[in-house]
Design an enzyme around this catalytic site. Structure first.
Site, mmCIF file in Angstrom:
data_model
loop_
_atom_site.group_PDB
_atom_site.id
_atom_site.type_symbol
_atom_site.label_atom_id
_atom_site.label_comp_id
_atom_site.label_asym_id
_atom_site.label_seq_id
_atom_site.Cartn_x
_atom_site.Cartn_y
_atom_site.Cartn_z
ATOM 1 N N ASP A 74 0.817 -1.210 0.000
ATOM 2 C CA ASP A 74 0.000 0.000 0.000
ATOM 3 C C ASP A 74 0.854 1.265 0.000
ATOM 4 O O ASP A 74 0.481 2.275 -0.601
ATOM 5 C CB ASP A 74 -0.935 0.002 1.213
ATOM 6 C CG ASP A 74 -2.085 -0.981 1.057
ATOM 7 O OD1 ASP A 74 -2.282 -1.486 -0.069
ATOM 8 O OD2 ASP A 74 -2.792 -1.241 2.049
ATOM 9 N N GLY A 75 2.003 1.228 0.671
ATOM 10 C CA GLY A 75 2.884 2.390 0.694
ATOM 11 C C GLY A 75 3.357 2.779 -0.698
ATOM 12 O O GLY A 75 3.498 3.967 -1.010
ATOM 13 N N GLU A 150 -4.447 10.356 4.019
ATOM 14 C CA GLU A 150 -4.708 11.370 5.043
ATOM 15 C C GLU A 150 -3.601 12.403 5.135
ATOM 16 O O GLU A 150 -2.468 12.179 4.694
ATOM 17 C CB GLU A 150 -4.892 10.722 6.424
ATOM 18 C CG GLU A 150 -3.633 10.215 7.083
ATOM 19 C CD GLU A 150 -3.203 8.838 6.667
ATOM 20 O OE1 GLU A 150 -1.993 8.689 6.382
ATOM 21 O OE2 GLU A 150 -4.045 7.926 6.605
ATOM 22 N N ASP A 179 -2.541 14.030 20.939
ATOM 23 C CA ASP A 179 -1.221 13.792 20.346
ATOM 24 C C ASP A 179 -1.169 14.279 18.904
ATOM 25 O O ASP A 179 -0.086 14.430 18.336
ATOM 26 C CB ASP A 179 -0.885 12.299 20.379
ATOM 27 C CG ASP A 179 -0.526 11.817 21.778
ATOM 28 O OD1 ASP A 179 -0.362 12.663 22.673
ATOM 29 O OD2 ASP A 179 -0.419 10.589 21.964
ATOM 30 N N TYR A 192 -4.851 4.869 9.065
ATOM 31 C CA TYR A 192 -4.479 5.497 10.342
ATOM 32 C C TYR A 192 -5.715 5.933 11.128
ATOM 33 O O TYR A 192 -5.813 5.729 12.345
ATOM 34 C CB TYR A 192 -3.577 6.695 10.035
ATOM 35 C CG TYR A 192 -2.841 7.296 11.211
ATOM 36 C CD1 TYR A 192 -2.838 6.701 12.472
ATOM 37 C CD2 TYR A 192 -2.115 8.476 11.036
ATOM 38 C CE1 TYR A 192 -2.136 7.272 13.526
ATOM 39 C CE2 TYR A 192 -1.406 9.048 12.088
ATOM 40 C CZ TYR A 192 -1.433 8.448 13.332
ATOM 41 O OH TYR A 192 -0.740 9.013 14.373
ATOM 42 N N LEU A 194 -8.707 4.702 11.124
ATOM 43 C CA LEU A 194 -9.368 3.530 11.707
ATOM 44 C C LEU A 194 -8.671 3.097 12.991
ATOM 45 O O LEU A 194 -9.319 2.747 13.983
ATOM 46 C CB LEU A 194 -9.370 2.389 10.689
ATOM 47 C CG LEU A 194 -10.021 1.071 11.123
ATOM 48 C CD1 LEU A 194 -11.524 1.257 11.325
ATOM 49 C CD2 LEU A 194 -9.759 -0.025 10.099
ATOM 50 N N SER A 195 -7.336 3.140 12.997
ATOM 51 C CA SER A 195 -6.564 2.751 14.178
ATOM 52 C C SER A 195 -6.832 3.671 15.362
ATOM 53 O O SER A 195 -6.630 3.281 16.512
ATOM 54 C CB SER A 195 -5.062 2.769 13.856
ATOM 55 O OG SER A 195 -4.757 1.871 12.821
ATOM 56 N N ALA A 214 -5.405 10.072 20.169
ATOM 57 C CA ALA A 214 -5.290 10.010 21.632
ATOM 58 C C ALA A 214 -5.716 11.315 22.294
ATOM 59 O O ALA A 214 -4.934 11.946 23.015
ATOM 60 C CB ALA A 214 -3.864 9.641 22.033
#
Length: 294
Positions: A74-75, A150, A179, A192, A194-195, A214
């Site tokens: 994916d990267g 993103e 953060d 990201y 979703l995480s 966070a």
């Protein structure tokens, strides 16, 4: 027919599949251009002596290309879009990495699906992308790129939170104590964002999602907005600098720099083979709704 090929790395387990792809394309007398650095990797690691044409920048491509193959994970796909931008060249992701959520096919499927691809027996899945500007202007080359997944701001060289003041179409939204903050496209909603607790959004939705990283606030939750919204961010904190990322590219900005994020006026087209869909991929690769009762 004219095809572009891009890759970042050359893994031994993918060597035979790269050779197979090039051989199959040569057999069909298809014009092939390979990204310059990737071509050097192929020549140094594979017994391929043909001197293919190559490219090294967006300016060297045009809309005469029929397909653009991305070989990797994916990267690799995330970086490849900056070679295509507004050229409307369909992307075919060939996964030689791990999950390969964005990939069209697995490396073992090259031979079985190539004819289908060359005969254009597929549909296109348009994906929105993001652009970013800063005030005062930053000349870091990162900001000349686009982001498929993103744009995120995050703290740098500190364990303390940052504050991200946020405006939507010049209307103040809130100040996130966290953060960092993620501005995600529908495509990036499975990454990201979703995480960090963000929702999954289907690629055809005209939306973006703002997801705090966070947050130290029970009321700070992901927010889905219209994708034509102009988003302005301003970061403050104990440090003097913070990080900004556009997919896998990272830059440093001074605090109090205005960051303006918008959807680009064009989309990136992903190839979707017959029988494939985002929902199928969601179930197969992310095990969405996995339940032994189903």
């Amino acid at each position: 027919m004219k095809i572009g090929i891009y890759g970042q790395f050359y893994h031994a387990n993918a060597a035979q599949y790269i050779g197979q792809l090039l051989e199959l394309l040569d057999q069909r007398n298809i014009e092939v251009l390979i990204e310059e650095d990737f071509l050097k990797l192929i020549h140094s690691n594979n017994k391929i002596e043909k001197d293919y044409k190559h490219f090294s920048a967006f300016e060297e491509l045009d809309n005469s290309f029929d397909l653009f193959f991305c070989i990797g994970g994916d990267g690799t796909i995330l970086k490849s879009i900056n070679y295509i931008r507004n050229l409307d060249i369909p992307i075919v992701g060939i996964n030689t990495g791990r999950l390969g959520f964005l990939a069209t096919i697995q490396k073992e499927q090259i031979e079985s699906t190539l004819e289908e691809l060359l005969e254009k027996k597929f549909s296109l899945s348009p994906r929105s992308v993001l652009t970013m500007q800063t005030n005062p202007r930053s000349y870091d080359p990162v900001f000349s790129h686009i982001a498929l997944n993103e744009i995120a701001v995050s703290r740098k060289n500190t364990t303390s939170m940052i504050t991200v003041d946020t405006w939507l179409d010049d209307q103040y939204l809130t100040s996130y104590w966290a953060d960092g903050l993620i501005i995600s496209t529908p495509t990036g909603s499975t990454g990201y964002s979703l995480s960090c607790g963000g929702p999954v959004i289907t690629p055809d939705a005209d939306s973006l999602v703002i997801t705090p990283i966070a947050p130290h606030n029970l009321n700070a939750r992901p927010l889905v907005i219209k994708d034509h919204t102009t988003i302005k961010l301003k970061v403050s904190g104990r440090g003097k600098e913070h990080l900004v990322s556009m997919d896998s590219r990272i830059a440093t900005l001074q605090n109090d720099t205005e960051i303006i994020i918008k959807k680009a006026p064009y989309t990136i087209n992903f190839v979707e083979l017959q029988g494939d869909s985002f929902l199928n991929t969601l179930r197969k690769k992310l095990l969405w709704g996995e339940d032994k009762r189903n």
